[in-house]
Design a protein around this motif. Structure first.
Motif, short mmCIF file in Angstrom:
data_model
loop_
_atom_site.label_atom_id
_atom_site.label_comp_id
_atom_site.label_asym_id
_atom_site.label_seq_id
_atom_site.Cartn_x
_atom_site.Cartn_y
_atom_site.Cartn_z
N ALA A 296 0.84 -1.20 0.00
CA ALA A 296 0.00 0.00 0.00
C ALA A 296 0.88 1.25 0.00
O ALA A 296 1.93 1.28 0.65
CB ALA A 296 -0.91 0.00 1.23
N TYR A 297 0.43 2.27 -0.73
CA TYR A 297 1.16 3.54 -0.81
C TYR A 297 0.16 4.68 -0.70
O TYR A 297 -0.98 4.57 -1.14
CB TYR A 297 1.94 3.62 -2.13
N SER A 298 0.61 5.78 -0.13
CA SER A 298 -0.28 6.91 0.14
C SER A 298 -0.44 7.84 -1.05
O SER A 298 0.54 8.26 -1.67
CB SER A 298 0.26 7.71 1.33
N LEU A 299 -1.68 8.19 -1.33
CA LEU A 299 -1.97 9.18 -2.35
C LEU A 299 -1.31 10.52 -2.00
O LEU A 299 -0.83 11.22 -2.89
CB LEU A 299 -3.49 9.36 -2.49
N LYS A 300 -1.25 10.85 -0.72
CA LYS A 300 -0.63 12.12 -0.31
C LYS A 300 0.84 12.21 -0.71
O LYS A 300 1.35 13.29 -0.97
CB LYS A 300 -0.79 12.33 1.19
N HIS A 301 1.52 11.07 -0.79
CA HIS A 301 2.93 11.08 -1.18
C HIS A 301 3.11 11.48 -2.64
O HIS A 301 4.16 12.02 -3.02
CB HIS A 301 3.57 9.71 -0.95
N TYR A 302 2.11 11.22 -3.47
CA TYR A 302 2.20 11.58 -4.88
C TYR A 302 2.46 13.09 -5.04
O TYR A 302 3.18 13.50 -5.96
CB TYR A 302 0.92 11.20 -5.62
N ALA A 303 1.90 13.91 -4.16
CA ALA A 303 2.09 15.36 -4.25
C ALA A 303 3.56 15.76 -4.07
O ALA A 303 4.01 16.77 -4.62
CB ALA A 303 1.22 16.06 -3.21
N TYR A 304 4.30 14.98 -3.32
CA TYR A 304 5.74 15.23 -3.14
C TYR A 304 6.52 14.87 -4.42
O TYR A 304 7.42 15.60 -4.83
CB TYR A 304 6.26 14.41 -1.95
N TRP A 305 6.17 13.75 -5.02
CA TRP A 305 6.94 13.23 -6.14
C TRP A 305 6.63 13.89 -7.49
O TRP A 305 7.52 14.04 -8.32
CB TRP A 305 6.74 11.72 -6.26
N LYS A 306 5.39 14.26 -7.71
CA LYS A 306 5.00 14.77 -9.03
C LYS A 306 5.83 15.98 -9.49
O LYS A 306 6.26 16.02 -10.65
CB LYS A 306 3.51 15.11 -9.06
N PRO A 307 6.10 16.97 -8.63
CA PRO A 307 6.93 18.10 -9.09
C PRO A 307 8.37 17.70 -9.42
O PRO A 307 9.02 18.36 -10.23
CB PRO A 307 6.90 19.08 -7.90
N LEU A 308 8.86 16.62 -8.81
CA LEU A 308 10.22 16.16 -9.09
C LEU A 308 10.31 15.45 -10.45
O LEU A 308 11.38 15.37 -11.05
CB LEU A 308 10.71 15.22 -7.98
N TYR A 309 9.17 14.91 -10.90
CA TYR A 309 9.11 14.18 -12.17
C TYR A 309 7.91 14.65 -12.98
O TYR A 309 6.98 13.88 -13.26
CB TYR A 309 9.05 12.66 -11.89
N PRO A 310 7.93 15.92 -13.40
CA PRO A 310 6.75 16.50 -14.06
C PRO A 310 6.47 15.93 -15.45
O PRO A 310 5.35 16.06 -15.95
CB PRO A 310 7.08 17.99 -14.14
#
Length: 185
Positions: A61-75
């Motif tokens: 399981a992985y958190s949807l909230k973590h996606y907000a951290y990663w998306k700007p790093l890999y736009p």
């Protein structure tokens, strides 16, 4: 905590460093419930059973909230849920607050938190950038592996209802930090 996406993957062969690598990390959302069995999610590819699947790593399981951290790093990536190879994308799963042995009723199942996800090169392949592996190690946003205590189906919208707490056990984040220290030693 609530499931926002259930994800499975197919077997995929890719070329990495001039070698064929088989992986199941390319997960994608499905609209129907998924069945969580004792050692795996039914219908989900597990290519390397040494490091994935099995009793203590049956479900990731992985958190949807973590996606907000990663998306700007890999736009430039084509983002979709399941991107981290997770079977369950959960609205807010916090590795710093979940302890080994914490147990949850989810849909028809009972799940017990067991381990952190220690990233490998296949995450880098998925992101088309090996930097993600080191970046992942340097966070506590590792996701949670679960043991399936009671098998059954789960679906989008199912809530994680905690039925057992083990606050004296290490957190999932603490396991990742310990594993990182061992790896660097």
């Amino acid at each position: 905590m609530k499931i926002v996406s259930t994800n499975i993957g197919d077997k995929k062969e890719i070329l990495w460093k001039k070698k064929k690598v088989t992986t199941g990390i390319y997960k994608y959302p499905v609209n129907e419930p998924i069945f969580l069995d004792v050692e795996e999610v039914k219908g989900d590819e597990i290519s390397d059973r040494k490091y994935h699947g099995g009793i203590n790593q049956a479900v990731y399981a992985y958190s949807l909230k973590h996606y907000a951290y990663w998306k700007p790093l890999y736009p430039n990536l084509d983002w979709s849920l399941g991107m981290f190879g997770e079977n369950l994308t959960v609205d807010d799963i916090d590795e710093t607050k979940i302890h080994v042995g914490d147990t949850f009723k989810v849909g028809e199942t009972i799940l017990e938190a067991t381990l952190q996800r220690s990233p490998c090169f296949k995450l880098g392949i998925r992101f088309n950038n090996m930097k993600i592996v080191k970046q992942f190690w340097n966070t506590t946003m590792c996701g949670v592996y679960f043991k399936v205590v009671q098998t059954g189906a789960v679906k989008v919208g199912d809530e994680f209802q905690q039925i057992k707490s083990k606050p004296d056990n290490p957190t999932i984040a603490a396991l990742l930090i310990q594993r990182k220290k061992e790896k660097e030693a």
